[in-house]
Design an enzyme around this catalytic site. Structure first.
Site, PDB file in Angstrom:
ATOM      1  CB  SER A 614      32.741  45.475  78.264  1.00 47.52           C
ATOM      2  OG  SER A 614      33.083  46.665  77.605  1.00 47.52           O
ATOM      3  CB  THR A 615      31.807  42.329  73.835  1.00 48.45           C
ATOM      4  OG1 THR A 615      32.995  41.656  74.238  1.00 48.45           O
ATOM      5  CG2 THR A 615      31.680  42.261  72.331  1.00 48.45           C
ATOM      6  CG  PHE A 618      28.092  50.202  67.552  1.00 51.53           C
ATOM      7  CD1 PHE A 618      27.500  49.800  66.380  1.00 51.53           C
ATOM      8  CD2 PHE A 618      27.335  50.850  68.501  1.00 51.53           C
ATOM      9  CE1 PHE A 618      26.161  50.057  66.147  1.00 51.53           C
ATOM     10  CE2 PHE A 618      25.998  51.106  68.274  1.00 51.53           C
ATOM     11  CZ  PHE A 618      25.417  50.707  67.088  1.00 51.53           C
ATOM     12  CB  SER A 619      33.442  49.159  70.095  1.00 50.79           C
ATOM     13  OG  SER A 619      32.665  49.655  71.151  1.00 50.79           O
ATOM     14  CB  VAL A 621      36.106  48.289  76.225  1.00 50.52           C
ATOM     15  CG1 VAL A 621      37.025  49.189  77.025  1.00 50.52           C
ATOM     16  CG2 VAL A 621      35.018  49.100  75.553  1.00 50.52           C
ATOM     17  CG  ASP A 734      24.864  50.605  71.995  1.00 49.92           C
ATOM     18  OD1 ASP A 734      23.791  50.215  72.481  1.00 49.92           O
ATOM     19  OD2 ASP A 734      25.872  49.886  71.899  1.00 49.92           O
TER      20      ASP A 734
END
Ligand SMILES: *[C@@H]1O[C@H](CO)[C@@H](O)[C@H](O)[C@H]1NC(C)=O
Ligand SMILES: *[C@@H]1O[C@H](CO)[C@@H](O)[C@H](O)[C@H]1NC(C)=O
Ligand SMILES: *[C@@H]1O[C@H](CO)[C@@H](O)[C@H](O)[C@H]1NC(C)=O
Ligand SMILES: *[C@@H]1O[C@H](CO)[C@@H](O)[C@H](O)[C@H]1NC(C)=O
Ligand SMILES: *[C@@H]1O[C@H](CO)[C@@H](O)[C@H](O)[C@H]1NC(C)=O
Ligand SMILES: *[C@@H]1O[C@H](CO)[C@@H](O)[C@H](O)[C@H]1NC(C)=O
Ligand SMILES: *[C@@H]1O[C@H](CO)[C@@H](O)[C@H](O)[C@H]1NC(C)=O
Ligand SMILES: *[C@@H]1O[C@H](CO)[C@@H](O)[C@H](O)[C@H]1NC(C)=O
Ligand SMILES: *[C@@H]1O[C@H](CO)[C@@H](O)[C@H](O)[C@H]1NC(C)=O
Length: 888
Positions: A614-615, A618-619, A621, A734
């Site tokens: 996933s996106t 902030f990051s 995965v 978030d």
């Protein structure tokens, strides 16, 4: 005989009950038993032989009298006036309970008292004058209650007072002169009251005042010089009053002053040049006053300056180029003044600059090619000026931009296609009211996070490119008053827009305007269109192919160069590891996993896109399978947050601390790896994916089984995780269903907690906004405050709860223009729909009991998503309300 008998009974009682003896020796026992009974303190009295060991009690060394009583944060209520019987008390803390009624005047009898904290209760009525008898008091904290009336003049007797906190009450009247006569005063906070009159002009003249916070009152008159007199002031907050006059020159006396917030007053005059002597200055906020003159170059001497906000004043002249020396500057906000000249290129060299707001001025230069040499810029706001020339193509290197505003200037030339490279662009792209011409670059279609696009009132021509259908987040568009022709692409955000978004063009047709003509001529035309479309497609196609192959070559080249560099810097060229990224640091916090985790395998897994799960904001995965067979979830921080790499040690400490933060509903980091400038956080891999997938992944629709009890349990779990976070004073940055993970039992775990801690916005200066959260979950007040708060978290949680109840995504075209899930649900009554029509009918129609529970949960979600932050319940309360649903 009778006498003897009575005596024997008494003696027997005396001997058998040693407490009787103790009662004589331990003077506070009676009072404490009564207090314990009144307040319902379970732990008290079990061990009546020695109350000094009861929870919250500390006794003096000599005489077993209670000297310290700490009953904070226990949810207590009841009558506390009995505490005044504890004559030896020096230290009393009743903060964070539910005490109400008046503050007992009897507390005035605690003559030994040095520390009194009654903050964060519901004490009402006026402050009792009796407290003035506490001659030994050094710290008085009555903040966050419901106190009314004036600050009593009897408190003048508190000669030893050092810390005086009365903020967030309903106190009125003026600040008494005696406060200025307190020779030991260090901290005085009275913000968020209804205080009127002047700030005493002796305040700080005899004491070493360090912190003065009086914001949000109705204070008048000038800022007294006295507060700077002894030069010890560290924090000054006077925002939101009616203060007039100048900022005194004497401010330069205070070398240790780090924060000056005097916005929203009626201050006049220049900012004194002595500001340059305030060497610790980090935060200077003076917006919305009547300040004038030039922005003094002396600010450049304040090397720690992080935020400079001078918006909406009467400043003239140019921005002093010296400000470019401010290596720590993150936000420069000077909108709404009369500044002119060039955008100073030196400012663009401030490598930490995150927000540049020059809007509403008279800047009349051009936009520099070097605009984005500082790659951290997220907000570039240049609207309402007189900027000339073209938008440079180098704008495409502003990769971090979230918001780009250039409307109402005199910009010429065409729109650079490179804007399409700014994939983060999210809040708005506004180029309206300029003199731009030429076509719309199809590359803008790549801006799939963009919410608002405004190119109106230019001389743009050609078609609206079909590629714009790639702007999946678009809600607001404006193409009006240009020279556009041809059909409006069939795209829901366009079709749902009002006519006015497309009016005033040469030849646009199609929804929402009139249908495209079907006369003979039109046939002919459309043939031409088709032909030219094909040509365009071929051109674009081959262009893309060239672009792609060039990119690949460049990327390969860059990668090789990087690896060579890395290898060189590490001196590893001989052991065959030079095709691996160089790992700088790494650790596994969980002892028995140390063997199973291989850092090289972790890094490798994140280099393969097929491992991406996933996106997020902030990051991203990734799934990583270790050689040992163990599967990990690896969170790669997006480049935006590379600052934390520069604070590596701090980050590592923070992570280690978080790894010990134990709660069933929080995802704990089990380790980390840092390579080059990338940080990877390691977590256990949860096979059931995210809550978002669980709710919205349509691939499992056919075999859908109604699952309300599971959903309710998930809702409660998420709420508990967040309540715990708030309890330990962590605000999540978030919250979204994509950040809730489900373990094999569908127990929810809130993720991305460490991001919140690593980027902690509250630690720095209050308005510095690094983040925006996930679209659809962002509380409405964020637009104004740019602060993520606990009530903001409650809002985001409310959105998640609505998702659970409705099985709808937070932002969906189906809700209508500009309407998100929250608005859709809140406006159901207005549309004549009952709440039950909002709920997922697959669940609510299963049984009467389920329907009732869902309606109760909907009520909670509505409370959480109230537009007024103060009206939202606390996370802890949310947990209670949801648990009540399961119990009934
Ligand atoms: C009672 O006090 C004794 C020592 O004073 C202590 O060892 C014991 O744990 C206490 N018991 C309770 C229930 O607090
Ligand atoms: C101990 O007792 C003496 C004499 O009664 C007194 O002066 C002193 O202040 C007491 N100490 C404490 C810590 O209460
Ligand atoms: C608490 O008790 C005292 C007497 O013990 C009484 O005077 C006072 O009014 C009570 N306060 C409240 C808030 O009930
Ligand atoms: C304070 O103590 C005195 C004497 O011990 C007592 O008379 C008085 O009522 C007390 N004051 C209050 C407000 O309780
Ligand atoms: C109340 O104020 C005192 C003095 O400034 C401070 O030490 C204490 O921590 C404050 N209480 C709370 C709950 O913040
Ligand atoms: C202050 O508040 C009290 C109680 O709320 C009220 O009676 C009084 O009139 C107010 N005084 C002023 C000056 O506003
Ligand atoms: C404060 O101190 C000044 C000068 O020492 C004195 O004149 C004045 O009376 C004092 N005011 C109060 C309210 O104590
Ligand atoms: C700037 O901030 C740093 C870190 O907080 C501090 O060590 C330094 O002393 C500050 N510089 C000045 C001039 O106050
Ligand atoms: C910009 O505006 C200032 C002030 O009105 C003027 O002096 C200057 O000549 C202007 N510069 C340009 C390049 O137009």
């Amino acid at each position: 005989m009778a006498f003897l008998c009575l005596f024997t009974i008494l003696l027997a009682g005396f001997l058998s009950r040693s407490q009787l003896v103790m009662a004589q020796l331990l003077p506070d026992e009676t009072a404490l038993l009564a207090i314990g009974k009144e307040l319902g303190l379970a732990g008290w009295g079990l061990n009546s032989s020695d109350y000094c060991s009861w929870p919250g009690i500390h006794c003096g060394s000599n005489n077993s009298m209670v000297e310290k009583l700490d009953l904070s944060r226990r949810g207590l209520q009841g009558n506390v006036s009995l505490i005044s019987e504890l004559k030896a008390l020096k230290w009393l803390d009743l903060s964070y309970n539910n005490f109400h009624g008046s503050i007992p005047p009897a507390f005035g009898n605690l003559s030994k008292l040095e520390f009194l904290d009654l903050s964060s209760n519901k004490f009402g009525n006026s402050i009792p004058a009796d407290l003035g008898r506490l001659r030994n008091l050094r710290s008085l904290n009555l903040s966050n209650n419901l106190l009314t009336g004036a600050i009593p003049h009897e408190l003048e007797g508190l000669k030893k007072l050092q810390d005086f906190q009365i903020f967030t009450n309903r106190l009125n009247g003026s600040i008494p002169i005696w406060v200025g006569n307190l020779t030991n005063l260090r901290v005085f906070t009275a913000y968020e009251n209804e205080l009127i009159g002047k700030i005493p002009d002796n305040l700080g003249s005899v004491s070493e005042l360090e912190l003065l916070n009086l914001h949000s009152n109705q204070l008048e008159g000038s800022i007294p010089e006295s507060i700077f007199a002894l030069g010890k002031l560290e924090v000054l907050v006077l925002t939101q009053n009616r203060l007039s006059g100048n900022l005194p020159e004497l401010v330069g006396n205070c070398k240790g002053l780090s924060s000056i917030r005097i916005g929203n007053n009626e201050l006049i005059g220049n900012i004194p040049k002595t500001i340059g002597n305030v060497s610790s200055l980090t935060y200077f906020e003076a917006d919305n006053n009547n300040l004038s003159g030039q922005i003094v170059p002396e600010f450049a001497q304040c090397s720690n300056l992080t935020l400079l906000n001078l918006a909406f004043n009467g400043f003239t002249g140019m921005i002093p180029p010296e400000l470019g020396q401010l290596a720590n500057l993150q936000e420069l906000i000077v909108s709404g003044n009369s500044l002119f000249g060039e955008i100073p290129t030196s400012i663009l060299r401030c490598k930490n600059l995150n927000k540049l707001d020059l809007s509403n001025n008279r800047f009349n230069g051009t936009i520099s090619e070097d605009l984005c040499n500082t790659s951290r810029l997220q907000y570039l706001i240049l609207g309402q000026n007189s900027l000339r020339g073209e938008i440079p193509h180098t704008i495409g290197s502003c990769l971090k931009l979230l918001e780009l505003q250039m409307g109402s200037n005199y910009l010429t030339g065409s729109i650079p296609p490179e804007i399409g490279h700014i994939k983060n662009l999210q809040i708005t792209l506004n180029l309206s009211f300029n003199h731009l011409h030429g076509p719309l670059p199809p590359e803008l279609g790549r801006l799939d996070k963009l919410v608002s696009l405004d190119v109106s009132n230019n001389q743009l021509s050609g078609n609206i490119p079909v590629a714009f259908k790639g702007m999946l987040s678009l809600i607001e568009v404006n193409f009006s008053n240009n020279l556009f022709t041809g059909p409006i692409p069939a795209f829901v955000p366009f079709q749902k827009s009002p006519n006015s978004s497309f009016l005033g063009n040469k030849g646009l047709c199609g929804v929402p305007l009139s249908l495209c003509g079907n006369s003979k001529g039109a046939d002919h035309e459309s043939y031409h269109h088709r032909v030219s479309y094909r040509i365009i497609l071929v051109v674009i196609g081959s262009g893309l192919a060239v672009f792609v192959s060039v990119t690949v070559v460049v990327l390969l080249f860059m990668m090789r160069e990087r690896q060579e560099k890395a290898a060189k810097s590490a001196g590893v060229t001989d052991n065959g590891t030079n095709n691996r990224p160089l790992i700088i640091a790494g650790n596994v916090f969980v002892e028995n996993l140390k063997q199973a985790i291989d850092f090289d395998a972790v890094v490798k897994a994140t280099l393969k896109d097929s491992n991406k799960l996933s996106t997020g904001t902030f990051s991203s995965v990734y799934k990583a399978v270790m050689p040992s067979g163990m599967t990990l979830s690896v969170r790669r921080l997006s480049s935006m947050d590379r600052t934390i790499i520069h604070h590596q040690n701090k980050m590592i400490r923070e992570l280690e601390r978080l790894s010990k933060l134990c709660h069933d509903n929080l995802m704990r980091p089990i380790g980390f790896v840092i390579y080059e400038d990338v940080a990877l956080l390691l977590h256990q891999y949860l096979p059931n994916g995210t809550l978002a997938q669980f709710l919205h992944d349509s691939t499992k629709l056919p075999e859908y089984k109604p699952d309300w009890p599971i959903r309710l349990a998930i809702a409660i779990g998420v709420a508990e995780g967040l309540a715990f976070l708030h309890h330990v004073a962590i605000i999540h940055l978030d919250i979204s269903s994509g950040n809730v993970l489900l373990d094999s039992d569908f127990n929810p775990l809130v993720g991305e907690v460490e991001i919140s801690k690593l980027l902690d916005p509250t630690r720095g200066t209050a308005s510095i906004s690094a983040v925006a959260g996930s679209f659809g979950y962002i509380p409405p007040e964020y637009a104004y405050t740019m602060q993520v708060t606990a009530p903001g978290n409650v809002y985001s949680y409310g959105v998640v709860l609505l998702e659970i109840l409705t099985t709808r995504i937070p932002v969906d075209e189906a809700f209508g223009e500009g309407i998100d899930l929250v608005k859709w649900v809140h406006s159901a009554p207005a549309r004549g729909e009952t709440p039950e029509q909002i709920l997922d009918a697959r669940l609510s129609t299963v049984s009467f009991a389920w329907r009732k529970e869902m309606l109760a949960a909907l009520k909670v979600a509505l409370l959480c998503t109230d537009t007024t932050p103060a009206k939202r319940p606390k996370m802890k309360k949310v947990v209670e309300m949801l648990q009540e649903i399961t119990q009934n």
